[in-house]
Enzyme design. Structure first.
Site, short mmCIF file in Angstrom:
data_model
loop_
_atom_site.label_atom_id
_atom_site.label_comp_id
_atom_site.label_asym_id
_atom_site.label_seq_id
_atom_site.Cartn_x
_atom_site.Cartn_y
_atom_site.Cartn_z
N ASP A 133 -19.02 20.39 42.23
CA ASP A 133 -19.05 21.15 41.87
C ASP A 133 -17.12 21.82 42.13
OD1 ASP A 133 -19.35 24.27 40.78
OD2 ASP A 133 -18.64 24.69 42.36
N PHE A 157 -19.33 26.33 38.52
CA PHE A 157 -19.84 25.94 37.49
C PHE A 157 -20.87 24.63 37.27
CE2 PHE A 157 -15.05 25.90 37.44
CZ PHE A 157 -15.01 26.91 36.74
N ASP A 158 -22.11 24.39 38.24
CA ASP A 158 -22.94 23.43 38.63
C ASP A 158 -23.90 24.60 38.59
OD1 ASP A 158 -23.45 21.20 40.05
OD2 ASP A 158 -23.08 22.09 41.70
N VAL A 159 -23.73 25.62 38.54
CA VAL A 159 -25.11 26.89 37.96
C VAL A 159 -24.67 27.16 36.37
CG1 VAL A 159 -25.43 29.33 37.93
CG2 VAL A 159 -25.09 28.18 39.97
#
Length: 413
Positions: free
Chosen positions: A167, A195-197
């Site tokens: 991320d 951005f992972d989420v």
């Protein structure tokens, strides 16, 4: 049949639906909208596990496949609870775990069989990394044509295939860090792996859409999401602003590029956030601040004029706000139906959500063994999310999963 009879019948059917629950092969009972869907989860760290936790909350049977060293987040400490990583605990409830070594023939056979039995397979290995194990999409589809197969990568499978998908790297390469922080300060990452989420959410949306399409076609498909594409999509007005105007945005601290006042402002004892998005709200703000003269100042008459005249307006607002505390202004401005907020820490955020009735904290598990967790953000009127299973210990469900594979083989009684 009268309309009243139809309504009564529909209501009765609705009551039956509410009371209907499904028990999966491992003894979990759920009324969730995904009850009966089996997910083989070959993902780890954040994007994939966050996606599958949301699916599990909604009733899916999620079987988490880990290497014998376990998901990396098991070792991401501190903070801890009873010696376990809170990072791992935060994204792995309602799942069951089996540890499989793909270099071991028996373990690999179990992994392949699991993929062949699943409705959904999700993985975030390096691009093409599962091909040598026969766990890539084409191999799985050959034996399970109805499978919905979701792949998560950092930068896609073409020119960015060799780049590691962290991320932080995406925050840097996408441009987000160039937008975060004060103009004169260094670039900053977001305080959350945003951005992972976001990619986990995009994966969940894709999976649900593919399951819906499969209901009519009977055929699965592959879904591909990557952090870089999610980042560029998720930066919305910033990326579009560049494409449409040619102007590269930069760091503005807490200011908004197009709206003012929109950010934190000093008060007598701290800061309060104002989010004044239109001319009507600005006029109401002037009245609440006891400054009707600002309403008639041509420099501030419209949103565009306020934006380009922000450095003239900023000290005027700061002076007016200095007469009360942040808490007092929050009460005054909220009563005037103006968008504003105190700047809380995480504890304050959870406490505030409790105060307004959102019930953000749920108990995960049952009996004496429970953990607090954050509620699934989606509410269903008939098929609620549930929080039955604690995050599993590594390989905790090996025997149960292998037994299920044995019993569910074609030709078994």
């Amino acid at each position: 049949m009268t309309a009243q009879t139809v309504t009564a019948d529909a209501q009765a059917a609705g009551q039956r639906e509410v009371s209907t629950a499904m028990e999966d092969a491992f003894g979990r009972t759920s009324r969730g909208p995904l009850a009966g869907v089996v997910v083989a989860d070959f993902s780890r760290v954040l994007a994939g596990p966050y996606c599958t936790m949301l699916l599990a909350d909604m009733g899916a049977t999620v079987l988490k496949v880990e290497g014998h060293a376990g998901d990396e987040t098991r070792a991401w400490k501190p903070p801890v609870r009873n010696g376990e990583s809170t990072y791992y605990l935060s994204i792995n409830r309602n799942k069951r775990s089996i540890a499989l070594d793909f270099n071991n023939a028996e373990d690999l056979a179990a992994a392949r069989e699991l993929a062949a039995r699943a409705d959904v397979v999700i993985e975030n290995f390096k691009p093409h990394g599962l091909e040598r194990f026969g766990l890539d999409y084409e191999s799985v589809r050959a034996v399970n044509p109805a499978v919905v197969y979701a792949s998560i990568t950092g930068f896609g499978t073409a020119g960015g295939a060799s780049l590691p998908g962290y991320d932080l790297l995406v925050q840097a390469m996408s441009g987000l860090m160039s937008l975060t922080g004060a103009p004169e300060a260094p670039a900053y990452r977001s305080g959350v792996a945003v951005f992972d989420v976001m990619t986990g959410l995009h994966a969940a949306i894709g999976i649900l859409a593919a399951l819906n399409e499969r209901a009519s076609s009977g055929t699965g498909q592959r879904i591909e999401v990557n952090l870089m594409s999610s980042a560029l999509s998720g930066m919305v007005n910033q990326t579009a602003g560049y494409l449409l105007s040619g102007r590269v945005p930069g760091r503005l601290g807490n200011d908004h590029p197009s709206i003012f006042p929109y950010g934190p402002f000093p008060t007598a004892d701290g800061e309060i956030v104002l989010a004044i998005g239109n001319d009507r709200q600005f006029r109401a703000l002037c009245d609440a601040l006891g400054a009707p003269r600002l309403r008639d100042d041509p420099r501030f008459a419209t949103a565009h004029e306020r934006s380009i005249s922000r450095e003239a307006l900023r000290p005027l607002l700061a002076g007016l706000l200095s007469v009360h505390s942040a808490a007092e202004w929050f009460e005054i401005l909220t009563a005037a139906r103006l968008p504003c907020a105190p700047i809380n820490d995480v504890r304050g955020g959870i406490d505030f959500a409790e105060q307004i009735g959102l019930e953000p904290v749920v108990s995960v598990g049952g009996g004496e063994e429970t953990l607090p967790g954050i509620r699934n953000p989606i509410s269903f009127s008939r098929t609620p999310a549930s929080y039955d299973l604690l995050p599993p210990g590594l390989d905790a469900d090996r025997n149960a999963i292998l037994s299920w594979l044995e019993q569910s083989r074609p030709g078994q009684p």
